[in-house]
Design an enzyme around this catalytic site. Structure first.
Site, mmCIF file in Angstrom:
data_model
loop_
_atom_site.group_PDB
_atom_site.id
_atom_site.type_symbol
_atom_site.label_atom_id
_atom_site.label_comp_id
_atom_site.label_asym_id
_atom_site.label_seq_id
_atom_site.Cartn_x
_atom_site.Cartn_y
_atom_site.Cartn_z
ATOM 1 N N ALA A 189 -25.735 -21.357 -28.056
ATOM 2 C CA ALA A 189 -24.853 -22.523 -28.031
ATOM 3 C C ALA A 189 -23.545 -22.227 -27.297
ATOM 4 O O ALA A 189 -23.291 -21.093 -26.885
ATOM 5 C CB ALA A 189 -24.570 -22.962 -29.459
ATOM 6 N N HIS A 190 -22.718 -23.247 -27.164
ATOM 7 C CA HIS A 190 -21.463 -23.122 -26.410
ATOM 8 C C HIS A 190 -20.525 -22.085 -27.034
ATOM 9 O O HIS A 190 -20.418 -21.971 -28.234
ATOM 10 C CB HIS A 190 -20.736 -24.446 -26.257
ATOM 11 C CG HIS A 190 -20.578 -25.264 -27.482
ATOM 12 N ND1 HIS A 190 -19.930 -26.473 -27.488
ATOM 13 C CD2 HIS A 190 -20.997 -25.073 -28.759
ATOM 14 C CE1 HIS A 190 -19.960 -26.967 -28.693
ATOM 15 N NE2 HIS A 190 -20.593 -26.160 -29.475
ATOM 16 N N ASN A 191 -19.862 -21.334 -26.148
ATOM 17 C CA ASN A 191 -18.822 -20.383 -26.542
ATOM 18 C C ASN A 191 -19.334 -19.185 -27.329
ATOM 19 O O ASN A 191 -18.541 -18.421 -27.881
ATOM 20 C CB ASN A 191 -17.692 -21.094 -27.326
ATOM 21 C CG ASN A 191 -16.930 -22.075 -26.457
ATOM 22 O OD1 ASN A 191 -17.250 -23.266 -26.433
ATOM 23 N ND2 ASN A 191 -15.960 -21.589 -25.724
#
Lengths: 349, 349, 349
Positions: A240-242
């Site tokens: 997922a993001h980050n």
């Protein structure tokens, strides 16, 4: 390719036991070995096959002790699996070299492509993308605007690297994997609805990373989703993001890592593991397959299991008892009954 | 883009605390904030960073109470995350506008394409497909015969929308996602073999839906698999034939919903959850990550966990005891032993 | 297509109860049935709808016993689901026949393509690939060098079949599925790093196999990853290197099978199941959804559940007790307390 036991042993810096001149021209699995083939024994589960295999040569660990007569010629090396891999690599180098730019491609005029690069049919390369030397961009690959692909990296058919994302040197990205789709970010707009949070960050994949097929690595909301040097990920993995994955961490297939979680170096993560968002996982942590990690792991080298996961030894103790719960419940009920009998007795006294 | 704290506060309808004239030209995460950047604080886990960040401006919730001195200028708003998202969106609108039909496409002659539409290289649009205004069909997308894509919808590279499927307005479908592959339907043909049940239905995706990358949404055996208005789905999600997902339901990555199950409105489904077929899930149900749902949930707003899943509070009570099972088993054995001693005693009496 | 109850009953070798001449021109689900439509009742969960459906004709099992008045005409057959599937197939045969080679393809000059074959736009067929008769290679498909695709097989948009892999006759591979990406094999290079083990084997898919969308099937390190005749796999399934799946085994979505595991014939594997590497699973084994299989199953026809999985009946007994653990813990504590009271009593005596 024909090789004698002697020449292989020289290449591997190993020691021959048996016929130095026996010749092989193929590789095989130990349980399916045929005369003229080379195989190896590394996993002790397969030891029994060394006494029955028809393979002409078997590469074994120095530490291997035969319990019966073996018909094959042995080559002893420090690490049989690594030695075999080195041989396969040599064998593999016969594969044809891909080169040149197919005419049925879309390459933005701003892009400079070195003559060592392969770009296959129906590949798309966007504005200001930077493509290193010896890169292989296979058919039906997408490389977005301002994306970067480092030297010697291979993008297999159907891979998509979206705008502004960076893939380092000597990486292999397998077919169908998506790098840089939007992170899953929504803000509640009113009690019932959501508003998209624009995802303006990117993905940074460092060098020597291998990512399996049909995986998804989301771009950061801002900043970067980071996959550090030497990470190996299997198929159908979700990042997922980050998220940040530390150097040389290995991840089996169908793992999912939720947003902003930071995984340490040299971790080993089993298949179908899920890790929730905003956690920190220390270096060298091992997580058993199908575990669910709901809180940060700060202890370096911790080994955990379960959903939610905790110390693997404690988990397995609890698990044994879980299987015995029907028997234990019986014991409890009987004990309770006896105790009630005593109560009657006690009242009598 | 250079903005002062004052102008941002006006845009967000917020209140400045600190230097009204400080200027930012970038965004950052609070823990990585640099001078000249704007960030926000919404998740309390990150509160500690507000005292050390070098970001010039931090957007915070009205309710935020500082415990130490803060160097950054604050902008107080009702909901810091939403406000920041609104700013990002403004920032994001600088991205280049995609337009026009690439010559290296296949578009059936029966298809009418408005001049506001983008069709990228190597995209395929089949017979009688209907494409709305401002639609973006990125490279290597497939839109089948009689399929429909509503106004303003974006199909990212590699998306496939199969024959007869309908995608509504203002939707975003991320790379590699498959909409309308056959449902998994087989009838036993004899004791050992299976016969395919033709899947002649379609998929209907309503408006404002966002679907992550590499997901699979199967067409109905007959009728429609339906994704209602405002649904948000993450990556690698599996939706089987004849499933219906209610309005504004949110689903994290790697969720799997089996055939004919109906999910209510405004549900929240955690990552890697599995739901078996032919179930009904009420509105506003929340399902914890990795749960397995084996029976219908009729209670609106129920919160469940486990595999199989039940009431989350009860599940967590059982879970705590699961972890303590070795200690509890000891207690049982000791008690049993004591009771047996008493039996001897009792017989003596 | 207009059909009378009588003509349908003749086609299905069934028996009409009601109006022999009633006409249908559509199919529907029983709970949504409209006048003029045909439906079926197989799953007892849906029995209640037969008394309220507006469908003109309902196909039912011979064994169905009505409990109230039914307005629809019934057609009784041995197996309602199979009969309905047979009708759908007839209905489905109206779909347009795909044929011919699109000019926007890349087909190596060494490849011979029969005139019965369809090759859609932006498809790639490599050197010495062998393509059977009546094969459908949809848009954006990749078929690598020396790969083989048997007669009547359909490769849906975006499928990739890599070099040297073999797909048999009468197979259906759904969109985005990757066949023959490298297996996940790495040898530790030093204490912290990994070296890729070249994967020089292939994938062999036998006849009548159907594989869902966005699945990943890895090639063998050497030898073959094998999917036997009649296997049916759903979407997002992971099959690792050197796995073998026995004939007619069925696998729901998001299943993951780790390296070198051998699954027997006619097994049924539920959604999201994970099976670790180097195991043997006997024929006709059934594995409940979300189970994790950590050791070989040698008993033919065993039914297992849990993570790790064991006998389903024992698992479910343990599970019931798991839910009751808070109550049981109370019982234990009370009993222990009583026993301690007795101890005091005993000492008194």
């Amino acid at each position: 390719m024909e090789l004698t036991a002697k020449s292989i042993a020289e290449f591997l810096n190993g020691k021959v036991e048996g016929d130095q001149e026996v010749v092989v021209n193929d590789v095989s699995k130990i349980e399916e070995g045929k005369p003229g083939s080379l195989t190896f024994l590394a996993n002790p589960k397969y030891s029994k096959y060394i006494y029955t295999t028809s393979a002409s040569i078997v590469i074994v660990n120095d530490s291997f002790v035969a319990e019966k007569i073996i018909n094959s010629t042995l080559i002893r090396v420090e690490d049989a699996y690594r030695a075999f891999a080195a041989l396969l690599e040599m064998y593999n180098k016969n594969t044809k070299k891909l080169k040149g730019i197919d005419p049925q491609t879309h390459i933005d005029k701003s892009v400079v492509i070195d003559e060592s690069v392969y770009v296959g049919p129906f590949a798309y390369i966007g504005e200001n993308a930077r493509i290193g030397k010896n890169v292989q961009i296979h058919p039906q690959v997408f490389v977005g605007d301002n994306a970067e692909v480092g030297d010697n990296t291979i993008l297999f058919p159907g891979v998509k690297v979206f705008n502004n994302c960076i893939v380092g040197k000597d990486c292999i990205i397998h077919g169908g994997t998506i790098i840089g789709s939007d992170g899953f970010g929504f803000a509640p707009k009113n009690q019932k609805d959501y508003k998209k949070v624009p995802q303006i960050g990117n993905v940074v994949i460092e060098d020597n990373v291998e990512i399996g097929s049909n995986s998804s690595i989301d771009r950061a909301t801002m900043g970067s989703t980071i996959i550090r040097t030497g990470v190996k990920m299997d198929n159908l993995v979700q990042i997922a993001h980050n998220v940040e994955i530390g150097e040389h961490t290995v991840m089996a297939s169908q793992v999912g890592i939720a947003g902003s979680t930071k995984i340490g170096k040299n971790c080993m993560i089993g298949g179908q593991v899920g890790i929730v968002n905003h956690l920190t996982i220390a270096d060298e942590v091992k997580i058993a397959a199908q575990s669910g990690v709901g809180s940060s792991i700060y202890e370096k080298g911790a080994i955990i299991q379960g959903s939610p996961a905790f110390n693997i030894k404690e988990y397995q103790k609890s698990l044994v008892i879980f299987k015995n719960l029907p028997r234990i419940q019986k014991e409890i009920h009987e004990t309770s009954r006896l105790v009630k009998d005593f109560q009657v007795l006690k009242e009598d006294i």
